[in-house]
Every structure is written in structure tokens, then in C-alpha cells.
Design an enzyme around this catalytic site. Structure first.
Site, PDB file in Angstrom:
ATOM      1  N   HIS A 129      -6.447  15.283  18.255  1.00 60.25           N
ATOM      2  CA  HIS A 129      -7.670  15.414  17.442  1.00 60.25           C
ATOM      3  C   HIS A 129      -8.231  14.072  16.974  1.00 60.25           C
ATOM      4  O   HIS A 129      -9.428  13.905  16.873  1.00 60.25           O
ATOM      5  CB  HIS A 129      -7.440  16.356  16.253  1.00 60.25           C
ATOM      6  CG  HIS A 129      -6.538  15.789  15.204  1.00 60.25           C
ATOM      7  ND1 HIS A 129      -5.162  15.814  15.318  1.00 60.25           N
ATOM      8  CD2 HIS A 129      -6.798  15.152  14.051  1.00 60.25           C
ATOM      9  CE1 HIS A 129      -4.635  15.226  14.264  1.00 60.25           C
ATOM     10  NE2 HIS A 129      -5.598  14.811  13.475  1.00 60.25           N
ATOM     11  N   ASP A 130      -7.364  13.103  16.675  1.00 65.47           N
ATOM     12  CA  ASP A 130      -7.838  11.818  16.139  1.00 65.47           C
ATOM     13  C   ASP A 130      -7.744  10.674  17.151  1.00 65.47           C
ATOM     14  O   ASP A 130      -7.762   9.511  16.773  1.00 65.47           O
ATOM     15  CB  ASP A 130      -7.031  11.444  14.880  1.00 65.47           C
ATOM     16  CG  ASP A 130      -7.742  11.861  13.603  1.00 65.47           C
ATOM     17  OD1 ASP A 130      -8.936  12.228  13.666  1.00 65.47           O
ATOM     18  OD2 ASP A 130      -7.101  11.813  12.531  1.00 65.47           O
ATOM     19  N   LYS A 164      -9.736   7.451  16.993  1.00 68.02           N
ATOM     20  CA  LYS A 164      -9.486   6.352  16.047  1.00 68.02           C
ATOM     21  C   LYS A 164      -9.063   5.062  16.752  1.00 68.02           C
ATOM     22  O   LYS A 164      -9.129   3.994  16.148  1.00 68.02           O
ATOM     23  CB  LYS A 164      -8.428   6.768  15.020  1.00 68.02           C
ATOM     24  CG  LYS A 164      -8.992   7.661  13.912  1.00 68.02           C
ATOM     25  CD  LYS A 164      -7.936   7.959  12.866  1.00 68.02           C
ATOM     26  CE  LYS A 164      -8.508   8.816  11.734  1.00 68.02           C
ATOM     27  NZ  LYS A 164      -7.439   9.247  10.809  1.00 68.02           N
ATOM     28  N   HIS A 182     -13.388  18.753  14.374  1.00 63.49           N
ATOM     29  CA  HIS A 182     -12.383  18.986  13.328  1.00 63.49           C
ATOM     30  C   HIS A 182     -12.807  18.503  11.946  1.00 63.49           C
ATOM     31  O   HIS A 182     -12.125  18.767  10.959  1.00 63.49           O
ATOM     32  CB  HIS A 182     -11.005  18.427  13.721  1.00 63.49           C
ATOM     33  CG  HIS A 182     -10.887  16.930  13.678  1.00 63.49           C
ATOM     34  ND1 HIS A 182     -11.332  16.122  14.699  1.00 63.49           N
ATOM     35  CD2 HIS A 182     -10.365  16.085  12.752  1.00 63.49           C
ATOM     36  CE1 HIS A 182     -11.080  14.851  14.402  1.00 63.49           C
ATOM     37  NE2 HIS A 182     -10.503  14.804  13.221  1.00 63.49           N
TER      38      HIS A 182
HETATM   39  P1  C2E Z   1      -7.269  10.990   7.514  1.00 64.47           P
HETATM   40  O1  C2E Z   1      -6.735   9.975   6.555  1.00 64.47           O
HETATM   41  O2  C2E Z   1      -6.366  11.463   8.581  1.00 64.47           O
HETATM   42  O3  C2E Z   1      -7.799  12.209   6.661  1.00 64.47           O
HETATM   43  C1  C2E Z   1      -8.201  13.395   7.272  1.00 64.47           C
HETATM   44  C2  C2E Z   1      -8.966  14.273   6.312  1.00 64.47           C
HETATM   45  O4  C2E Z   1      -8.134  14.649   5.213  1.00 64.47           O
HETATM   46  C3  C2E Z   1     -10.150  13.585   5.652  1.00 64.47           C
HETATM   47  O5  C2E Z   1     -11.257  13.631   6.494  1.00 64.47           O
HETATM   48  C4  C2E Z   1     -10.338  14.446   4.417  1.00 64.47           C
HETATM   49  O6  C2E Z   1     -10.994  15.663   4.737  1.00 64.47           O
HETATM   50  C5  C2E Z   1      -8.929  14.786   4.025  1.00 64.47           C
HETATM   51  N1  C2E Z   1      -8.438  13.821   3.032  1.00 64.47           N
HETATM   52  C6  C2E Z   1      -7.646  12.753   3.231  1.00 64.47           C
HETATM   53  N2  C2E Z   1      -7.418  12.121   2.050  1.00 64.47           N
HETATM   54  C7  C2E Z   1      -8.077  12.797   1.114  1.00 64.47           C
HETATM   55  C8  C2E Z   1      -8.225  12.647  -0.314  1.00 64.47           C
HETATM   56  O7  C2E Z   1      -7.648  11.744  -0.920  1.00 64.47           O
HETATM   57  N3  C2E Z   1      -8.973  13.568  -0.957  1.00 64.47           N
HETATM   58  C9  C2E Z   1      -9.582  14.593  -0.306  1.00 64.47           C
HETATM   59  N4  C2E Z   1     -10.307  15.478  -1.007  1.00 64.47           N
HETATM   60  N5  C2E Z   1      -9.475  14.776   1.024  1.00 64.47           N
HETATM   61  C10 C2E Z   1      -8.740  13.883   1.723  1.00 64.47           C
HETATM   62  P2  C2E Z   1     -12.479  12.607   6.291  1.00 64.47           P
HETATM   63  O8  C2E Z   1     -12.792  12.444   4.855  1.00 64.47           O
HETATM   64  O9  C2E Z   1     -13.559  13.041   7.184  1.00 64.47           O
HETATM   65  O10 C2E Z   1     -11.908  11.231   6.790  1.00 64.47           O
HETATM   66  C11 C2E Z   1     -11.665  10.956   8.136  1.00 64.47           C
HETATM   67  C12 C2E Z   1     -10.846   9.716   8.274  1.00 64.47           C
HETATM   68  O11 C2E Z   1     -11.584   8.626   7.706  1.00 64.47           O
HETATM   69  C13 C2E Z   1      -9.538   9.767   7.497  1.00 64.47           C
HETATM   70  O12 C2E Z   1      -8.547  10.397   8.248  1.00 64.47           O
HETATM   71  C14 C2E Z   1      -9.292   8.278   7.299  1.00 64.47           C
HETATM   72  O13 C2E Z   1      -8.756   7.691   8.453  1.00 64.47           O
HETATM   73  C15 C2E Z   1     -10.701   7.717   7.087  1.00 64.47           C
HETATM   74  N6  C2E Z   1     -11.019   7.640   5.661  1.00 64.47           N
HETATM   75  C16 C2E Z   1     -11.606   8.564   4.880  1.00 64.47           C
HETATM   76  N7  C2E Z   1     -11.789   8.101   3.639  1.00 64.47           N
HETATM   77  C17 C2E Z   1     -11.319   6.835   3.610  1.00 64.47           C
HETATM   78  C18 C2E Z   1     -11.225   5.821   2.601  1.00 64.47           C
HETATM   79  O14 C2E Z   1     -11.621   6.004   1.443  1.00 64.47           O
HETATM   80  N8  C2E Z   1     -10.679   4.603   2.967  1.00 64.47           N
HETATM   81  C19 C2E Z   1     -10.202   4.402   4.237  1.00 64.47           C
HETATM   82  N9  C2E Z   1      -9.648   3.203   4.519  1.00 64.47           N
HETATM   83  N10 C2E Z   1     -10.293   5.331   5.227  1.00 64.47           N
HETATM   84  C20 C2E Z   1     -10.842   6.517   4.902  1.00 64.47           C
HETATM   85 FE    FE Z   2     -10.130  13.019  12.037  1.00 64.09          FE
END
Ligand code: C2E
Ligand code: FE
Ligand code: SIN
Ligand code: SIN
Ligand code: SIN
Length: 383
Positions: free
Chosen positions: A243-244, A247, A298
């Protein structure tokens, strides 16, 4: 052989060949053999190197005695050397069918195995018919053993006619078993390749292989709970790890930023779903078609506020709605450069709270319904 019998054998052969899972093929072989031969029970031993592996045991009489299908658990010995000590070992060595009409004959021939296997179990094996499972290219894949032919409730020797039928049956069974084994091997290689390639993206993201496997297993559990077909469940198990994959195309300084992303960084980050679908590309294989849909969708949300398209509700493919729940839950309980891990409880509360907004309510419910099993997966590293 009369026509009716030929028909039965043909039907059995076709249905065996359509099973794709080794364990199910083995079970079907034993079930069909018991019913064709009219005997108490049957066992399959699989060849593993120079050992016979005691794999399936079914016995209608023992089943009634112990009120369980798990009769195999009653037997301590699961593996033994191929040797003349046991009937099945002898048959594996000689590759010849062996019919022993009664226990006395077995004892005279010096077979000792019955006593060991059946220790502590009040059940006497009299007649046995033990058949090597040999494929068309002469490979011995296992041994099928039938015990206690019966007529009018009385144990009898196996009839000549039965023995002939079982010879035919065994050759069909051997081919079905070999095909299922090959398919299983191909699937294992496939899964290994998928995990390995998927972890390229996750490696950059400092996510371990364990996470991918967990997301994959949780997606499978949700799919099962939603009563999706076997095929679907297997596909999602294999497709979700990718899925990812997109990245890999996201710069490290964004991916590993220990902070919230700027607006432009976030625009870049969101493209991982597009990159992923491009990397997976157009395939003729359903597995990769599903993987592509998962990669692309996703991050769509049930309420339509997701990306990349803002699809809503059932416009989002079910496989993507499933992986989303598994993915977000895993992200929440995990360490990320930008966040601390949430507790298991907080993360499952989040799944509940976001029902109907971020998540498909049915998918979220299926997840929550299996939360104990999922907790085990996370806390005990169960397979
Ligand atoms: P990921 O870290 O694998 O997170 C996947 C999804 O988990 C996120 O999709 C979000 O829906 C949820 N998620 C993860 N952490 C949190 C959180 O602390 N709070 C909430 N409410 N949900 C959370 P999303 O937001 O579409 O992000 C996709 C990807 O973008 C993330 O994959 C991560 O790699 C990156 N990302 C998102 N926000 C940040 C950020 O603030 N800083 C950094 N460095 N990367 C980010
Ligand atoms: Fe993703
Ligand atoms: C064997 O000797 O091959 C096993 C016989 C049994 O079912 O106990
Ligand atoms: C952002 O808007 O910076 C990232 C979105 C998120 O926190 O999930
Ligand atoms: C696509 O599958 O690429 C388009 C999906 C959509 O815009 O709804």
C-alpha cells in the site's frame, strides 16, 4: 470397474484438483478415501526428507469416542523416520501398496508402530490398507493409510475391489497433492518477494517488516470477518503490503521530518498514493490489480474528505477501506519520526470514534469485533 464407480472416481478427481490449499487437499483425500473404502478412518503421512510427517488423521469411531475432530492431537508422535518398523514407513520405502487383513498379520510381519501411536487410546487397528502416493513423474509425495474396513459393523479385511479402486484414487490424489504443494511454494515465494520489495519503501520510512506483516494480517482478519470470499481474503493478504510502496519516491527529508509537514511538503507527501499506483502499474494479475487499487485509494475517507480524489463511501473499493483501518491503527500505535506511539486502547477508541467519518462503519466494526485477536497479534507476535 462399473460405470458408476468410474463416475464417482472422476468426480472425486476433478474436485480434488480444484482445491488449491495443501491442507484442504489432504483433508479431502482422507474424507473421500474413507467414504470410497467404507472404513473407520484414514491417515496421511507427508514425505519430508527422510521422514514421514503425520499430517491428517480422521477416524469416525475415535471421533465418537472423544467427541472431537482433533484426534491427531491425541497422538504424541508427529514425525518419524522412514523405516521398516512402521507399516507406513515400509510402504514409503518399497513404494508398494500393502494390505494387512488383520492385526495378527501385522504383528507377524514385525510392525511395531501401531502400539506406539495408539498408546493410551482404546481402539484396535485390525485391517489396514496402506498406499504410496506416487505422482505421474514418479515422485513419492506421501502415504495414505486406511484402517478397519467394516461390513455390518464388523471389522473385515479390505476387499479386492476396494483395493483396485484405491489404487486409482491414490494416483489422482498424488497429482492433486503435488499441484497444491507447487502452488503453495509459488505463493510463498510471491509473498516473500512482496514483503521484501514493500519493505524497501518502509525501510526509508523506518517502518519494519513486522509492521507490514501486521497490516497484512489485520486486513485479512477484517476481510474474513466481513465474510469476503476466500479468494478475496487471500488477495488482500498479499496485496496490502504494497500500500505504501509509493513512499520510495518521497524525499527523505519529508518522510523523516520529526515535525509537522509544511503545506507544500504535505502536497508532496500525498502523492505517495499516485506514485504507488504507478509503480505497481497495470497488471493482468488480480493480485496486482488489487494492490494498485489499495495503493491509490487507501487514504480516501468514508466521508469524502480524503485524497487523492475525495471519493466517498462505497465509491472507495472495499479493499482500500479495509486496509485504511489496518494502516491507520498500525500508524497510531507505532513510533513515527513525527509522533509518539499511542496506547492500544487510544488507537482502538480512535477507530471507533471515526466510524462513518474517516472509516467505513462496517469495516471499523469488523476490526473492533476482532480486537482481542488483533491484540494478540500485536502483543505476542503470534503468527
Ligand atoms: P503513516 O505514518 O504510515 O500514517 C498513516 C495514516 O495513519 C495517516 O495518513 C493518518 O491517517 C494516520 N495517522 C498517523 N499518525 C496519526 C496521528 O498522530 N493522528 C491521527 N489522527 N492520525 C494519524 P495520512 O495523514 O494521510 O499520512 C500519510 C503519511 O504522511 C503518513 O503515513 C506519514 O508518512 C506522512 N505524514 C503525515 N503526517 C505527517 C507529519 O506530521 N510529519 C511527517 N514527517 N510525516 C507525516
Ligand atoms: Fe499511505
Ligand atoms: C503405521 O504403522 O504406519 C501406523 C499404523 C497406525 O495407524 O497406527
Ligand atoms: C499535515 O497536514 O501536515 C499532515 C496531516 C496529518 O497530520 O495527518
Ligand atoms: C482512477 O481510478 O484513476 C480515477 C478514480 C476517480 O477519479 O474516481
Amino acid at each position: 470397474m462399473d460405470n458408476r464407480l468410474f463416475e464417482v472416481l472422476y468426480r472425486v478427481g476433478v474436485s480434488l484438483a480444484s482445491e488449491k490449499d495443501v491442507d484442504r487437499v489432504l483433508e479431502r483425500i482422507v474424507d473421500e478415501a474413507i467414504s470410497l473404502a467404507g472404513c473407520d478412518g484414514g491417515t496421511i503421512y507427508i514425505i519430508k526428507g527422510d521422514k514421514l510427517h503425520f499430517k491428517i488423521l480422521k477416524n469416525n469411531v475415535l471421533k465418537q469416542k472423544f467427541y472431537t475432530d482433533e484426534i491427531l492431537d491425541l497422538f504424541p508422535l508427529k514425525e518419524f523416520q522412514i523405516s521398516d518398523n512402521s507399516i507406513s514407513g515400509h510402504v514409503a520405502k518399497t513404494r508398494e501398496l500393502l494390505h494387512l487383513p488383520d492385526g495378527e498379520t501385522a504383528r507377524k510381519m514385525g510392525f511395531t508402530f501401531d502400539a506406539v501411536v495408539l498408546q493410551g487410546v482404546d481402539y484396535i487397528v485390525e485391517s489396514t490398507l496402506t498406499i504410496p502416493l506416487i505422482t505421474g513423474n514418479n515422485e513419492l509425495v506421501g502415504v495414505l493409510q486406511l484402517v478397519n474396513a467394516r461390513e455390518n459393523g464388523k471389522i473385515t479385511p479390505f476387499k479386492d475391489e476396494t483395493i483396485q479402486i484405491m489404487k486409482f484414487f491414490a494416483s489422482q490424489a498424488a497429482v492433486a497433492l503435488q499441484n497444491a504443494k507447487l502452488l503453495e511454494e509459488v505463493k510463498k515465494i510471491q509473498l516473500y518477494a512482496i514483503y521484501t520489495l514493500s519493505s524497501a519503501a518502509e525501510f526509508k520510512d523506518k517502518v519494519t517488516g513486522d509492521h507490514i506483516k501486521r497490516i497484512s494480517k489485520v486486513s485479512y482478519i477484517i476481510a474474513k470477518t466481513l465474510n469476503q470470499s476466500r479468494e478475496f481474503c487471500e488477495l488482500i493478504l498479499y496485496a496490502s503490503p504494497m500500500h505504501d510502496i509509493g513512499k520510495v519516491a518521497i524525499p527523505d527529508h519529508i518522510l523523516n521530518k520529526p515535525d509537522r509537514l509544511s503545506a507544500s511538503e504535505w502536497e508532496t507527501m500525498k502523492k505517495h498514493v499516485i506514485y504507488g499506483s504507478q509503480i505497481i502499474g497495470d497488471s493482468e494479475f488480480p493480485l496486482f490489480q488489487m494492490a494498485k487499487r489499495i495503493a491509490l485509494y487507501h487514504h480516501e475517507r468514508f466521508d469524502g474528505n480524503g485524497y487523492p480524489f475525495g471519493l466517498k463511501g462505497e465509491e472507495i473499493p472495499i479493499e482500500a477501506r479495509i486496509v485504511q483501518v489496518a494502516d491507520v491503527f498500525d500508524a497510531l500505535v507505532s513510533v513515527r519520526p513525527y509522533k509518539i506511539p499511542w496506547s492500544f486502547q487510544d488507537a482502538s477508541d480512535y477507530i471507533r470514534d471515526m466510524k462513518g467519518e474517516q472509516f467505513d462503519p462496517d469495516v471499523a466494526d469488523a476490526f473492533l469485533q476482532r480486537i482481542e485477536l488483533i491484540a494478540k497479534l500485536y502483543h505476542q507476535n503470534v503468527e
